[in-house]
Design a protein around this motif. Structure first.
Motif, PDB file in Angstrom:
ATOM      1  N   VAL A 162      58.742 -16.129  23.727  1.00 24.10           N
ATOM      2  CA  VAL A 162      60.137 -15.827  23.399  1.00 24.10           C
ATOM      3  C   VAL A 162      60.495 -14.458  23.953  1.00 24.10           C
ATOM      4  CG1 VAL A 162      61.786 -15.443  21.506  1.00 24.10           C
ATOM      5  CG2 VAL A 162      59.988 -17.173  21.253  1.00 24.10           C
ATOM      6  N   THR A 184      61.860 -19.768  24.873  1.00 29.40           N
ATOM      7  CA  THR A 184      63.078 -19.583  24.092  1.00 29.40           C
ATOM      8  C   THR A 184      63.555 -18.156  24.298  1.00 29.40           C
ATOM      9  OG1 THR A 184      62.448 -21.210  22.405  1.00 29.40           O
ATOM     10  CG2 THR A 184      64.046 -19.519  21.758  1.00 29.40           C
ATOM     11  N   THR A 217      65.631 -22.803  26.405  1.00 28.61           N
ATOM     12  CA  THR A 217      66.221 -22.911  25.070  1.00 28.61           C
ATOM     13  C   THR A 217      66.800 -21.568  24.657  1.00 28.61           C
ATOM     14  OG1 THR A 217      64.651 -24.633  24.428  1.00 28.61           O
ATOM     15  CG2 THR A 217      65.781 -23.451  22.646  1.00 28.61           C
ATOM     16  N   VAL A 219      68.848 -19.480  21.634  1.00 30.12           N
ATOM     17  CA  VAL A 219      69.153 -19.540  20.214  1.00 30.12           C
ATOM     18  C   VAL A 219      69.899 -18.289  19.776  1.00 30.12           C
ATOM     19  CG1 VAL A 219      67.222 -21.069  19.646  1.00 30.12           C
ATOM     20  CG2 VAL A 219      66.907 -18.580  19.540  1.00 30.12           C
ATOM     21  N   ALA A 253      71.813 -24.102  18.644  1.00 31.16           N
ATOM     22  CA  ALA A 253      71.465 -22.700  18.846  1.00 31.16           C
ATOM     23  C   ALA A 253      71.707 -21.857  17.612  1.00 31.16           C
ATOM     24  CB  ALA A 253      72.263 -22.133  20.024  1.00 31.16           C
TER      25      ALA A 253
END
Length: 294
Positions: A162, A184, A217, A219, A253
């Motif tokens: 991440v 992410t 991804t 978020v 998200a």
């Protein structure tokens, strides 16, 4: 419509907001109680303090925490007035990396937070690699604050999971973005908003659009506590996310998993960022499910 017949109002239930990047030691935690935010991830604080807050959280909030920033001796955020000493873990060798990860596991952390900031001392490659290897061996993801030329690429190429901020200090090459698509990224766009900071925001939005197009991804996360951020839903963050995502992707998200509806509002399913902000303003908590008697 015939007289006396009321127009039906759709009622939609959705999961609560998950803020993937907060610092609870820098905010009034009571402001989070019983609002649309139902889960927060603390990404850098004294691990014993934040573990205590997680054990006794504001009403209706799940607190997950990563423990301290792991950084080189003298690295970010060493010396920052807002960071207590115990919020910073200096890691000088691969052996110290193993000890540091073991301490995160012992205190109940859900991830290992790493800081890479150009212009301050940086973790050497072997220590950075050891932190990632040890964290993954312990079943924990690695979350990286990557700031300055080359630091996001280092995190991507070493196998971090991440990036806690969408990269904003440089425009990443498409080839690097393609390698990052397994990851992410946490948005935190709004911290770059405001007078004198448009270049960082536009870089972040451009990186995010290309990252999402590559399959990454994205978020919602606010870096709550970084400056005068609101205690709860950050509507500006949602507005900026809406420049990258919409519809199901935007809801995924910002909100928790579909299996855990906790909010309801007499409004249609939100599609745009404006819809979602309006929906959250009207939302109310569903009653907590009753636990069966033991």
């Amino acid at each position: 419509m015939p007289d006396g017949v009321a127009e039906s109002v759709p009622v939609v239930t959705l999961p609560g907001v998950v803020d993937h990047h907060v610092h609870l030691g820098l905010v009034d935690r009571a402001l989070l109680a019983d609002g649309p935010v139902t889960e927060v991830h603390d990404l850098g604080w004294d691990p014993r303090e934040v573990a205590a807050w997680a054990a006794d959280p504001p009403s209706g909030i799940l607190v997950r925490y990563a423990g301290p920033f792991h950084t080189a001796p003298g690295g970010y955020p060493t010396g920052r007035s807002w960071a207590p000493d115990a919020a910073v873990r200096h890691v000088a060798t691969p052996h110290e990396a193993a000890e540091a990860v073991a301490d995160v596991v012992a205190v109940g952390g859900f991830a290992v937070k790493v800081a890479l900031r150009a212009g301050m001392a940086l973790l050497p490659d072997d220590v950075l690699r050891a932190l990632v290897t040890e964290a993954h061996s312990a079943g924990l993801p690695v979350l990286v604050h990557a700031e300055g030329d080359g630091q996001a690429q280092r995190a991507i190429d070493v196998g971090a999971d991440v990036l806690v901020h969408v990269p904003w200090t440089e425009a990443l090459p498409d080839a690097v973005i393609a390698r990052a698509a397994r990851m992410t990224w946490i948005s935190t766009f709004a911290i770059h908003d405001g007078p004198g900071r448009p270049i960082g925001l536009e870089r972040a939005l451009d990186n995010a659009r290309r990252f999402v197009a590559a399959g990454g991804t994205l978020v919602y996360g606010t870096d709550m506590g970084n400056g005068p951020t609101p205690g709860g839903v950050n509507e500006r963050e949602i507005e900026l996310l809406g420049r990258v995502l919409e519809g199901r992707e935007l809801r995924r998200a910002v909100l928790g998993p579909p299996s855990a509806p906790t909010l309801t509002a007499p409004l249609p399913l939100p599609v745009t960022a404006t819809d979602l902000i309006t929906w959250l303003r009207a939302a109310r908590r569903l009653p907590a499910p009753r636990r069966p008697p033991r």
